[in-house]
Design a protein around this motif. Structure first.
Motif, mmCIF file in Angstrom:
data_model
loop_
_atom_site.group_PDB
_atom_site.id
_atom_site.type_symbol
_atom_site.label_atom_id
_atom_site.label_comp_id
_atom_site.label_asym_id
_atom_site.label_seq_id
_atom_site.Cartn_x
_atom_site.Cartn_y
_atom_site.Cartn_z
ATOM 1 N N GLN A 18 3.623 4.916 2.215
ATOM 2 C CA GLN A 18 4.593 5.597 1.345
ATOM 3 C C GLN A 18 3.872 6.639 0.501
ATOM 4 O O GLN A 18 4.341 7.751 0.311
ATOM 5 N N LYS A 19 2.686 6.234 -0.015
ATOM 6 C CA LYS A 19 1.967 7.146 -0.897
ATOM 7 C C LYS A 19 1.457 8.396 -0.159
ATOM 8 O O LYS A 19 1.329 9.448 -0.755
ATOM 9 N N LEU A 51 2.646 -5.486 3.195
ATOM 10 C CA LEU A 51 3.134 -4.682 2.073
ATOM 11 C C LEU A 51 2.111 -3.653 1.608
ATOM 12 O O LEU A 51 2.465 -2.508 1.363
ATOM 13 N N PRO A 52 0.814 -4.028 1.489
ATOM 14 C CA PRO A 52 -0.144 -3.005 1.056
ATOM 15 C C PRO A 52 -0.204 -1.813 2.002
ATOM 16 O O PRO A 52 -0.308 -0.668 1.554
ATOM 17 N N GLU A 59 -9.373 -3.856 1.389
ATOM 18 C CA GLU A 59 -9.162 -3.631 -0.050
ATOM 19 C C GLU A 59 -10.510 -3.399 -0.741
ATOM 20 O O GLU A 59 -10.678 -2.471 -1.536
ATOM 21 N N THR A 94 3.754 0.366 -6.290
ATOM 22 C CA THR A 94 5.206 0.432 -6.137
ATOM 23 C C THR A 94 5.750 -0.984 -6.205
ATOM 24 O O THR A 94 4.982 -1.940 -6.344
ATOM 25 N N SER A 95 7.062 -1.097 -6.078
ATOM 26 C CA SER A 95 7.662 -2.428 -6.198
ATOM 27 C C SER A 95 7.130 -3.382 -5.124
ATOM 28 O O SER A 95 7.246 -4.594 -5.245
ATOM 29 N N LEU A 96 6.533 -2.831 -4.063
ATOM 30 C CA LEU A 96 6.080 -3.688 -2.968
ATOM 31 C C LEU A 96 4.927 -4.597 -3.389
ATOM 32 O O LEU A 96 4.883 -5.768 -3.024
ATOM 33 N N THR A 97 3.990 -4.048 -4.122
ATOM 34 C CA THR A 97 2.811 -4.862 -4.470
ATOM 35 C C THR A 97 2.726 -5.119 -5.970
ATOM 36 O O THR A 97 1.746 -5.653 -6.454
ATOM 37 N N SER A 151 -0.011 -9.990 -11.351
ATOM 38 C CA SER A 151 -0.722 -11.264 -11.434
ATOM 39 C C SER A 151 -2.214 -11.031 -11.651
ATOM 40 O O SER A 151 -2.871 -11.739 -12.406
ATOM 41 N N ARG A 152 -2.760 -9.981 -11.043
ATOM 42 C CA ARG A 152 -4.173 -9.667 -11.261
ATOM 43 C C ARG A 152 -4.419 -9.131 -12.667
ATOM 44 O O ARG A 152 -5.403 -9.486 -13.319
ATOM 45 N N TYR A 182 14.598 -7.522 3.022
ATOM 46 C CA TYR A 182 13.621 -7.016 2.067
ATOM 47 C C TYR A 182 13.433 -5.517 2.289
ATOM 48 O O TYR A 182 13.408 -4.725 1.342
ATOM 49 N N SER A 195 -4.660 -11.782 -15.088
ATOM 50 C CA SER A 195 -5.914 -12.534 -15.128
ATOM 51 C C SER A 195 -6.895 -11.871 -16.091
ATOM 52 O O SER A 195 -7.745 -12.540 -16.679
ATOM 53 N N HIS A 213 14.179 -2.397 -0.385
ATOM 54 C CA HIS A 213 13.112 -1.538 -0.902
ATOM 55 C C HIS A 213 13.028 -0.203 -0.172
ATOM 56 O O HIS A 213 12.045 0.506 -0.289
ATOM 57 N N ILE A 215 12.645 0.626 2.974
ATOM 58 C CA ILE A 215 11.595 0.769 3.984
ATOM 59 C C ILE A 215 12.248 0.983 5.345
ATOM 60 O O ILE A 215 13.058 0.157 5.776
ATOM 61 N N ASN A 231 -5.913 -13.624 -8.512
ATOM 62 C CA ASN A 231 -4.464 -13.832 -8.379
ATOM 63 C C ASN A 231 -4.176 -15.279 -7.970
ATOM 64 O O ASN A 231 -3.340 -15.546 -7.130
ATOM 65 N N GLU A 254 2.881 0.278 1.462
ATOM 66 C CA GLU A 254 2.765 1.023 0.202
ATOM 67 C C GLU A 254 1.841 2.231 0.381
ATOM 68 O O GLU A 254 2.147 3.340 -0.069
ATOM 69 N N LYS A 275 -12.077 0.108 -2.533
ATOM 70 C CA LYS A 275 -12.573 0.197 -3.904
ATOM 71 C C LYS A 275 -13.986 0.761 -3.920
ATOM 72 O O LYS A 275 -14.311 1.614 -4.740
ATOM 73 N N ASP A 310 1.904 -8.697 -7.192
ATOM 74 C CA ASP A 310 0.506 -9.086 -7.010
ATOM 75 C C ASP A 310 -0.375 -8.378 -8.037
ATOM 76 O O ASP A 310 -1.259 -8.983 -8.634
#
Lengths: 407, 656
Positions: free
Chosen positions: A19-20, A12-13, A286, B23-26, B32-33, A36, B36, A40, A42, A359, A16, A290, B29
């Protein structure tokens, strides 16, 4: 710019991120994901990626992808590396692309190739049963000039084609071989233990050159890592860069990303562990995004594209002289008890200025863990930290690995 | 933004940004972060203010999508407590949901399904159902299931709501809360005082001594329980007033203060000044000031010198609540017992250990005080001796220790004074257990990790030691194939505890074994209809299983069974001392212990005896007394109890 990317697998990341960027793509994955994807919006092509037959093969898949005008395939899973290799062979009209994909999927072949090219690797051998492993350990003991009463040389066995630490066993003695090995493990690769400071790199390759090199500091393999690398590894950056480029040359990699693991010895020598060419575990990209303030997932996809222009690449990657301001690290949390019923967030986390987010999920009512888990098993979530001092980061990650969040 | 660290706001903002741009995909998650970080911000009141401002943004961006909180009009007030208890992430979602309703109630946010008035009503109900959090006086279920951090979150939430919403509709409920709390005559009056203070500030309470408003009795008792103190509320003014007041004015003061104290069990600081003045200059008015009856007056007249000395030495405007303790002590004729007089005289001479002194002063909030630790301690001993049933465990898992203090105060007060002296002077306690000595200072840990200071003075001195000793005795008695309490209880509490012991739980088969015979034995020993109408002499330290409102097992708990007796309506009830903060609880299956109106003495809880028996799993008795009575017990009775037990906590066990 590519006409259309085929993303092989499911993430999914990554979807996404794509998409961006506004670039055309289609996801190729198991039919289970189709609903799914529809919900959405996809673009999706269902395919039995775990089957190879007259009706399920790369030629058939390439045919089915024609309506999408696909010209680049990108593997998201370890298991889709051959599929992507096969498709790219067709798109680039170069059969060797597929062969290179096989290289990534057979660790013995990979090691041999590295050895031929002049990388330092350990002693290794394909083994077919326990006796084979014993014979290997025995020869290793001889080579290490073992005296009576001295400990055996350590041996690792790993499946030829599995992600990361799945199926990996460390054998420290002849007895270990009897106790830890199972018939199902064979055939597999046996190799000598490499000493040194283990770390991984994520090298984004375009036209055979490293476009961007990330070094990931492993704090505790399978539990915690942070990016950018700490002071010691950072001081060896050029050495590491040179070795990665050498590996890329030896393997003949032109596009995509490689994720090799290395061992840095006290004498500043690099031992090659193994490499993969899909998205690494541990949420590494990820953290990388960052710290270096770019979209590493989109960059991962785009550098698979032979037609990506210099401008495109400059736009997606951080500038060459970019120095990250913050270290980003994470620790994956596994319950420490076999049976637990509650998630408890300790108060100490509140006062931790490096704490960024977590999470963690609460357990189902009184959850029991079964004894067996593949690799490091499923973690219950990740805690992310962010701060300016890599030494403090390392201490924190080690500290939180020991905190029991599940009681 | 003073007390939220800048970095936690920055970190929240970064997570918020990630959430908003996902987006709705993540998004799930990212939510949820983000949650926290919300969990961290909910640890102080500034965090609540901050998040309240952010609530509309969070709601509009779908923080509740795909969660049970998605639709505001589908929420149910009485489910809030359950989610608060469930911990993060549920409790964090729950708090944000309440902040959303508050924003709707304050017209800061609009919701198509819920208007401002309904949102306010919802929140009022939430407050009423969750008063235990407002004052951090937790029920057993909350204490067992919630971490300190979660308690704090719930405490801040309810406090925040109480400040922001109009509470007119819950006023009566709050008054009832005060009445029932006072009816239990707790030794520790902090919670009651906070509640009264809250009512005093929030509502218009008539400023006169006697009015129809039910709350004014309590407000007066705390703030100005007499004509003089109404006119001279400030303590210095009142002191001056006393200097010039004539005898008739003093008499009136004594009567009015005595009245309020007797009615509520609460004392005001003015009372301390008056009592000292009267003891010194008008001893003939002291009995009015202490609201003494015949017994008390006789006691006062006999031991006037000693009691006067103790009062003059120890009663201050800071430990004034002990005056009610004096009242009760005199009414119990405790000064007529020579060992108690000697014990108290010895106590007056001790030098308190610095560590103990620290603990004592810590529960006073470490404020600058003219009252010494010894004065607090003696005042505390007087309270405990006067109110044995008012001892509570605070938020500590130490029901056994609280039960011990209560039992000793009732039946071995000199032993209690002796233990207090030993611990207060040496910060150590040595007891014998089966021919060995147990020395509390040599033990590492008891049941509790960290003492919660929501305790009376005597408990704060003794509990850290009693807890460790109790735990050590339990460890030494493990592995004998039976419940260790069989040996520990008589050793811990006193030799009058019967050595016969029956437990429903069978250690060898890990199951509930012959619960019918267990209950039959209990009735044959203690139920007045079956045991030849014999009454209990001593409290019985029994084990019960606490269940929640859904009758699911929560855990084990120690209470003292005090007596089994017919109430005015003819129902046979079990009366017991529950060291938990709140005697009124809901154990499911319609089983709700009460604390008043069913013949309870202040501090007692009660239940119809069948209901009590359905939660009982261990008790002490004398086996020799039983055989003649076992057959008296009606089978039908036993069957009902077994059914209640099996369908509640019994589901967690095998039955054979």
């Amino acid at each position: 710019m590519a006409n259309c990317f085929a993303l092989m697998g499911w993430s999914l990341p990554v979807i996404e991120s794509m998409q961006k960027t506004g670039r055309p793509f289609v996801v190729v994955s198991f039919p289970d994901f189709e609903n799914y994807a529809k919900e959405h919006g996809i673009p999706f092509l269902p395919y039995q990626l775990n089957e190879w037959s007259d009706t399920s093969n790369s030629l058939d898949l390439a045919e089915k992808l024609k309506p999408f005008n696909v010209d680049v395939a990108v593997p998201l899973f370890e298991e889709t590396v051959e599929w992507a290799g096969a498709l790219n062979s067709i798109y680039r009209n170069d059969p060797r692309v597929l062969n290179r994909a096989f290289l990534f999927r057979n660790k013995a072949m990979m090691k041999r190739r590295a050895l031929i090219g002049g990388l330092r690797v350990g002693l290794f051998e394909e083994v077919h049963n326990k006796e084979g492993v014993k014979a290997f350990m025995k020869r290793l003991n001889e080579a290490n000039l073992q005296l009576d009463g001295e400990e055996d040389s350590w041996v690792h066995i790993k499946p030829f084609a599995a992600a990361g630490t799945v199926g990996h066993r460390l054998l420290k003695s002849m007895d270990d071989i009897d106790e830890k090995c199972e018939d199902g493990d064979f055939p597999c690769l046996a190799e000598s233990h490499l000493s040194g400071h283990e770390f991984s790199c994520e090298a984004f390759i375009h036209k055979g050159k490293i476009r961007f090199l990330n070094i990931t500091e492993y704090v505790h393999l399978g539990y915690s890592n942070f990016i950018p690398e700490g002071h010691h590894l950072a001081s060896k950056r050029q050495l590491i860069h040179d070795h990665v480029q050498k590996m890329v040359d030896i393997f003949g990699i032109e596009y995509g990303m490689v994720h090799p693991e290395w061992f840095l010895t006290e004498k500043d020598e690099l031992n090659f562990g193994e490499t993969a060419c899909r998205i690494p575990g541990g949420h590494i990209l990820e953290l990388c995004s960052k710290s270096y303030e770019f979209d590493a997932l989109a960059a991962f996809v785009i550098c698979h594209d032979p037609n990506a222009t210099e401008e495109e690449l400059n736009e997606i990657f951080p500038p060459a002289d970019f120095k990250p301001k913050y270290y980003h690290g994470n620790v994956m949390i596994y319950p420490q008890k076999k049976e637990f019923s509650k998630l408890v967030i300790p108060e100490q986390l509140n006062n931790e200025p490096y704490f960024e987010n977590h999470n963690l999920v609460p357990p189902l009512t009184t959850q029991k863990l079964s004894g067996d888990r593949a690799g490091f098993g499923n973690h219950f979530g990740t805690i992310n930290f962010r701060g300016e001092d890599p030494d403090k980061m390392r201490d924190l990650l080690l500290e939180y690995e020991k905190v029991d969040f599940y009681i | 933004m003073n007390s939220i660290a800048d970095n936690s706001v920055e970190s929240f903002e970064r997570n918020l940004e990630e959430f908003l741009t996902s987006t709705s995909l993540t998004r799930q998650d990212k939510a949820s972060r983000l949650l926290s970080q919300i969990d961290q911000l909910l640890q102080n009141i500034e965090g609540f203010h901050y998040l309240y401002e952010k609530t509309p943004l969070l709601i509009q961006n779908g923080i509740f999508d795909n969660t049970p909180w998605a639709e505001a009009d589908k929420l149910v007030p009485h489910l809030v407590k359950g989610t608060l208890r469930a911990g993060h992430p549920s409790s964090s979602y729950e708090v944000i949901s309440e902040l959303r309703l508050l924003a709707i109630a304050e017209n800061h946010l609009t919701d198509s399904t819920l208007d401002a008035e309904s949102a306010a009503e919802f929140l009022e109900e939430v407050v009423v159902h969750n008063l235990e959090f407002a004052f951090k006086e937790l029920t057993e279920v909350s204490r067992e299931t919630m971490s300190e951090k979660e308690v704090k979150k719930a405490h801040l939430l309810i406090g925040y709501l109480m400040k922001r919403i109009p509470l007119q509709n819950v006023k009566n409920k709050l008054i009832e809360e005060v009445e029932l709390s006072c009816a239990q005559r707790p030794v520790l009056t902090k919670k009651t005082r906070e509640l009264i203070g809250f009512l005093h500030n929030k509502f218009d309470v008539p400023d006169q001594l006697f009015s129809d408003d039910p709350i004014s009795l309590y407000v007066n008792a705390v703030y100005h329980p007499s004509t003089g103190s109404v006119a001279h509320t400030a303590i210095d003014d009142y002191s001056k007033f006393l200097e010039t007041a004539d005898e008739s004015a003093l008499k009136k003061e004594a009567e009015e203060m005595g009245y309020h104290m007797l009615k509520t069990g609460l004392v005001s600081h003015h009372h301390a000044l008056l009592l000292v003045k009267l003891v010194r200059d008008h001893p003939d008015l002291v009995h009015l000031c202490l609201a003494l009856g015949e017994t008390g007056i006789a006691e006062w007249n006999t031991y006037r010198k000693l009691i006067s000395d103790i009062i003059l030495e120890n009663v201050t405007v800071e430990n004034f609540q002990c005056i009610y303790g004096f009242h009760r002590m005199l009414e119990r004729s405790l000064f007529s017992r020579r060992p108690i007089r000697i014990g108290i005289e010895n106590l007056r001479k001790i030098q308190i250990n610095p560590q103990v002194e620290k603990r004592i002063l810590k529960i006073q909030g470490n404020k600058i005080s003219n009252t010494t630790a010894l004065q607090y301690l003696i005042g505390g001993v007087v309270k405990i001796l006067g109110q044995p049933l008012g001892v509570r465990q605070g938020n500590n898992p130490t029901c056994q220790s609280a039960r011990g203090i209560s039992i000793w105060s009732q039946h071995a007060p000199t032993k209690l004074i002796d233990i207090v002296i030993r611990v207060a002077t040496r910060n150590n306690l040595v007891v014998r257990f089966e021919n060995t000595e147990i020395n509390s200072n040599l033990l590492k840990k008891g049941l509790m990790d960290k003492l919660d200071y929501n305790l009376d003075v005597v408990s704060v001195v003794l509990v850290p030691h009693l807890d460790k000793i109790y735990n050590e005795m339990m460890l030494k008695s493990m592995g004998r194939g039976e419940d260790p309490h069989k040996w520990v209880n008589p050793a811990m509490y006193g030799q009058w505890i019967r050595v016969g012991f029956k437990s429903a739980y069978d250690y060898l088969t890990n199951s509930i074994n012959n619960f019918g015979l267990f209950t039959r034995t209990f009735y044959a020993a203690f139920h007045p209809h079956y045991n030849g109408n014999r009454r209990m002499i001593y409290p019985n330290p029994v084990g019960i299983i606490i269940t929640n409102s859904k009758a699911e097992m929560v855990g084990f708990h120690a209470v003292s069974l005090l007596r089994i007796k017919e109430d005015a309506s003819g129902t046979v009830r079990a009366y017991f001392m529950n060291p938990n903060n709140e005697g009124r609880q809901n154990w499911g299956q319609g089983i709700r212990p009460t604390v008043s109106k069913n013949g309870e003495r202040p501090g007692e809880s009660s239940l119809p005896v069948d209901q009590f028996a359905s939660r009982l799993y261990a008790f002490h008795y004398n086996p020799q007394e039983i055989p003649d009575y076992l057959q008296n017990v009606e089978e039908e009775n036993i069957k009902q109890i077994i059914q209640l037990a099996r369908q509640s906590w019994g589901k967690s066990y095998n039955w054979i």
